[in-house]
Design a protein around this motif. Structure first.
Motif, PDB file in Angstrom:
ATOM      1  N   SER A  45       0.878  -1.171   0.000  1.00 56.82           N
ATOM      2  CA  SER A  45       0.000   0.000   0.000  1.00 56.82           C
ATOM      3  C   SER A  45       0.918   1.225   0.000  1.00 56.82           C
ATOM      4  CB  SER A  45      -0.899  -0.011   1.238  1.00 56.82           C
ATOM      5  OG  SER A  45      -1.779   1.082   1.224  1.00 56.82           O
ATOM      6  N   LEU A  46       1.005   1.908  -1.114  1.00 58.69           N
ATOM      7  CA  LEU A  46       2.010   2.954  -1.280  1.00 58.69           C
ATOM      8  C   LEU A  46       1.571   4.250  -0.607  1.00 58.69           C
ATOM      9  CD1 LEU A  46       2.986   2.470  -5.036  1.00 58.69           C
ATOM     10  CD2 LEU A  46       3.708   1.156  -3.033  1.00 58.69           C
ATOM     11  N   LYS A  47       2.302   4.664   0.417  1.00 60.74           N
ATOM     12  CA  LYS A  47       2.088   5.975   1.052  1.00 60.74           C
ATOM     13  C   LYS A  47       3.157   6.906   0.496  1.00 60.74           C
ATOM     14  CE  LYS A  47       0.801   9.060   4.238  1.00 60.74           C
ATOM     15  NZ  LYS A  47       1.954   9.769   4.639  1.00 60.74           N
ATOM     16  N   ARG A  48       2.736   7.918  -0.262  1.00 59.78           N
ATOM     17  CA  ARG A  48       3.693   8.780  -0.962  1.00 59.78           C
ATOM     18  C   ARG A  48       3.726  10.176  -0.358  1.00 59.78           C
ATOM     19  NH1 ARG A  48       2.592   8.109  -7.303  1.00 59.78           N
ATOM     20  NH2 ARG A  48       4.305   9.610  -7.323  1.00 59.78           N
ATOM     21  N   ASN A  49       4.932  10.653  -0.116  1.00 63.82           N
ATOM     22  CA  ASN A  49       5.172  12.031   0.342  1.00 63.82           C
ATOM     23  C   ASN A  49       6.197  12.681  -0.584  1.00 63.82           C
ATOM     24  OD1 ASN A  49       4.465  10.397   2.983  1.00 63.82           O
ATOM     25  ND2 ASN A  49       4.014  12.540   3.430  1.00 63.82           N
ATOM     26  N   PRO A  50       5.832  12.899  -1.849  1.00 67.25           N
ATOM     27  CA  PRO A  50       6.814  13.405  -2.813  1.00 67.25           C
ATOM     28  C   PRO A  50       7.303  14.821  -2.507  1.00 67.25           C
ATOM     29  CG  PRO A  50       4.620  13.394  -3.777  1.00 67.25           C
ATOM     30  CD  PRO A  50       4.520  12.673  -2.466  1.00 67.25           C
ATOM     31  N   ASN A  51       6.594  15.540  -1.655  1.00 66.75           N
ATOM     32  CA  ASN A  51       7.015  16.892  -1.271  1.00 66.75           C
ATOM     33  C   ASN A  51       7.604  16.929   0.138  1.00 66.75           C
ATOM     34  OD1 ASN A  51       6.131  18.175  -3.730  1.00 66.75           O
ATOM     35  ND2 ASN A  51       4.036  17.869  -3.003  1.00 66.75           N
ATOM     36  N   GLY A  52       7.926  15.756   0.665  1.00 71.96           N
ATOM     37  CA  GLY A  52       8.532  15.710   1.995  1.00 71.96           C
ATOM     38  C   GLY A  52       7.508  15.630   3.104  1.00 71.96           C
ATOM     39  N   ILE A  53       7.995  15.713   4.347  1.00 74.94           N
ATOM     40  CA  ILE A  53       7.128  15.416   5.484  1.00 74.94           C
ATOM     41  C   ILE A  53       6.191  16.568   5.844  1.00 74.94           C
ATOM     42  CG2 ILE A  53       8.912  13.900   6.396  1.00 74.94           C
ATOM     43  CD1 ILE A  53       9.168  15.977   8.743  1.00 74.94           C
ATOM     44  N   THR A  54       6.417  17.763   5.294  1.00 78.21           N
ATOM     45  CA  THR A  54       5.508  18.875   5.601  1.00 78.21           C
ATOM     46  C   THR A  54       4.205  18.761   4.821  1.00 78.21           C
ATOM     47  OG1 THR A  54       6.582  20.242   3.914  1.00 78.21           O
ATOM     48  CG2 THR A  54       7.394  20.442   6.175  1.00 78.21           C
ATOM     49  N   ASP A  55       4.188  17.882   3.826  1.00 82.79           N
ATOM     50  CA  ASP A  55       2.983  17.624   3.043  1.00 82.79           C
ATOM     51  C   ASP A  55       2.335  16.344   3.576  1.00 82.79           C
ATOM     52  OD1 ASP A  55       1.213  16.657   0.965  1.00 82.79           O
ATOM     53  OD2 ASP A  55       2.155  18.088  -0.379  1.00 82.79           O
ATOM     54  N   LYS A  56       1.020  16.326   3.692  1.00 80.72           N
ATOM     55  CA  LYS A  56       0.304  15.181   4.248  1.00 80.72           C
ATOM     56  C   LYS A  56       0.526  13.919   3.427  1.00 80.72           C
ATOM     57  CE  LYS A  56      -4.226  15.278   4.212  1.00 80.72           C
ATOM     58  NZ  LYS A  56      -5.642  15.595   4.558  1.00 80.72           N
ATOM     59  N   GLY A  57       0.781  14.072   2.130  1.00 83.51           N
ATOM     60  CA  GLY A  57       0.985  12.915   1.270  1.00 83.51           C
ATOM     61  C   GLY A  57      -0.322  12.248   0.895  1.00 83.51           C
ATOM     62  N   PHE A  58      -0.226  11.084   0.225  1.00 83.03           N
ATOM     63  CA  PHE A  58      -1.427  10.383  -0.235  1.00 83.03           C
ATOM     64  C   PHE A  58      -1.109   8.902  -0.418  1.00 83.03           C
ATOM     65  CE2 PHE A  58       0.920  12.010  -3.848  1.00 83.03           C
ATOM     66  CZ  PHE A  58       0.930  10.976  -4.752  1.00 83.03           C
ATOM     67  N   PHE A  59      -2.163   8.083  -0.404  1.00 82.22           N
ATOM     68  CA  PHE A  59      -2.017   6.648  -0.669  1.00 82.22           C
ATOM     69  C   PHE A  59      -2.261   6.378  -2.148  1.00 82.22           C
ATOM     70  CE2 PHE A  59      -2.352   6.207   3.900  1.00 82.22           C
ATOM     71  CZ  PHE A  59      -1.505   5.141   4.157  1.00 82.22           C
ATOM     72  N   HIS A  60      -1.487   5.466  -2.684  1.00 83.86           N
ATOM     73  CA  HIS A  60      -1.534   5.130  -4.108  1.00 83.86           C
ATOM     74  C   HIS A  60      -1.386   3.615  -4.195  1.00 83.86           C
ATOM     75  CE1 HIS A  60       0.539   5.643  -8.331  1.00 83.86           C
ATOM     76  NE2 HIS A  60      -0.613   5.009  -8.399  1.00 83.86           N
ATOM     77  N   LYS A  61      -2.491   2.923  -4.446  1.00 81.31           N
ATOM     78  CA  LYS A  61      -2.442   1.460  -4.462  1.00 81.31           C
ATOM     79  C   LYS A  61      -2.375   0.883  -5.874  1.00 81.31           C
ATOM     80  CE  LYS A  61      -4.887   0.989  -0.069  1.00 81.31           C
ATOM     81  NZ  LYS A  61      -6.061   0.453   0.646  1.00 81.31           N
ATOM     82  N   ASP A  62      -3.126   1.483  -6.794  1.00 84.52           N
ATOM     83  CA  ASP A  62      -3.234   0.907  -8.136  1.00 84.52           C
ATOM     84  C   ASP A  62      -2.057   1.367  -8.990  1.00 84.52           C
ATOM     85  OD1 ASP A  62      -4.183  -0.453 -10.277  1.00 84.52           O
ATOM     86  OD2 ASP A  62      -6.063   0.630 -10.455  1.00 84.52           O
ATOM     87  N   ALA A  63      -0.887   0.759  -8.732  1.00 88.59           N
ATOM     88  CA  ALA A  63       0.354   1.290  -9.289  1.00 88.59           C
ATOM     89  C   ALA A  63       1.032   0.377 -10.308  1.00 88.59           C
ATOM     90  CB  ALA A  63       1.341   1.584  -8.158  1.00 88.59           C
ATOM     91  N   GLY A  64       0.545  -0.835 -10.485  1.00 91.09           N
ATOM     92  CA  GLY A  64       1.257  -1.799 -11.312  1.00 91.09           C
ATOM     93  C   GLY A  64       1.411  -1.398 -12.759  1.00 91.09           C
ATOM     94  N   GLU A  65       0.330  -0.921 -13.384  1.00 89.13           N
ATOM     95  CA  GLU A  65       0.379  -0.637 -14.818  1.00 89.13           C
ATOM     96  C   GLU A  65       1.286   0.540 -15.148  1.00 89.13           C
ATOM     97  OE1 GLU A  65      -3.620  -0.184 -16.163  1.00 89.13           O
ATOM     98  OE2 GLU A  65      -3.984  -2.340 -16.260  1.00 89.13           O
TER      99      GLU A  65
END
Length: 284
Positions: free
Chosen positions: A43-63
């Motif tokens: 279950s991908l938890k992404r924080n591409p802007n670092g820890i000051t950004d809440k980030g988002f979950f990204h599950k459907d990532a295979g394709e």
């Protein structure tokens, strides 16, 4: 071929820790973390802007992933569709996830060849803002004492944030319902011994500042941060295995972080290494 991008981007502004240092950390500890990631949906938890950004979950990532990244298609009831879950089976895939902004790595408790039978159950000791970490330690030790009485093996790790987690190896032999039932009994017994500092109340508003002994992490698709996972929190702490002799008052989980963990691993090795080899007899 794996292209790493924006390695100078600062992920922890106060500490000056960059995306490149995250990649370097996971590259260094990959041999330790990969056994706990292989063949497990992520279950991908992404924080591409670092820890000051809440980030988002990204599950459907295979394709969207490179063709060398393995994934498994599973139906999700919550999303009402089939989702391509990435399987982090090698170092290149791990670094690919880190490059997406996955500071934290969140695998399932079960593997693709037995998705309904978890390898372990998890007791998640989740403190409130009013709890002391010494109280968290006391809760873990009470759980350990109960398990010792019935001769059940248990492993402890920091959550990488404010709590502790106790893992019990299952084999995998039992399904999630059986694991959760045992975890609930264990939580009830521990809470009986610590009525003033712990609760089984899931609602935040009803916990009254007490530690939540969470046994509901034992469900198919539920995830917690992996052992050796970084957490997107101040201090760049790491979810770290502990010897039970370390679980005592005065323990400070902040000491286990992106800078200290590689040196610690050189000394201790993998303290979780036997969890995938052992199993308990729930009926007994």
């Amino acid at each position: 071929t794996l292209n790493l991008t924006n390695q100078n981007k600062v992920y922890w502004p106060d500490e000056g820790i960059t995306k490149g240092q995250v990649l370097e950390y996971y590259n260094t500890v990959s041999k330790y973390i990969l056994p706990y990631l292989k063949n497990r949906p992520q279950s991908l938890k992404r924080n591409p802007n670092g820890i000051t950004d809440k980030g988002f979950f990204h599950k459907d990532a295979g394709e969207a992933a490179p063709d060398w990244v393995k994934y498994i298609a599973l139906y999700s009831e919550s999303a009402n569709k089939e989702i391509n879950y990435i399987l982090c089976n090698d170092k290149a895939t791990l670094l690919y996830l880190n490059n997406l902004g996955c500071i934290e790595i969140n695998p399932w408790n079960s593997r693709v060849n037995h998705l309904d039978q978890p390898d372990y159950l998890i007791m998640d000791i989740d403190p409130s803002d009013k709890s002391s970490f010494d109280d968290v330690v006391d809760t873990a030790l009470v759980i350990k004492e109960i398990l010792d009485r019935v001769k059940v093996s248990a492993y402890c790790k920091t959550s990488g944030a404010t709590g502790l987690q106790v893992y019990i190896p299952l084999g995998p032999t039992y399904d999630y319902d059986q694991a959760r039932s045992f975890a609930e009994i264990l939580a009830m017994l521990a809470q009986e011994q610590l009525p003033d500092t712990t609760t089984l109340e899931r609602s935040l508003s009803k916990r009254n500042g007490r530690i939540y002994i969470d046994y509901l992490q034992n469900r198919r698709g539920q995830t917690v941060s992996s052992v050796y996972s970084l957490r997107p929190v101040p201090g760049a702490s790491v979810s770290t295995p502990l010897s039970w002799s370390e679980v005592k008052k005065g323990l400070d989980p902040a000491q286990f972080n992106i800078r200290s963990l590689p040196r610690r691993l050189e000394k201790t090795g993998d303290l979780f290494r036997d969890i995938l080899k052992q199993k308990i007899n729930l009926n007994k």
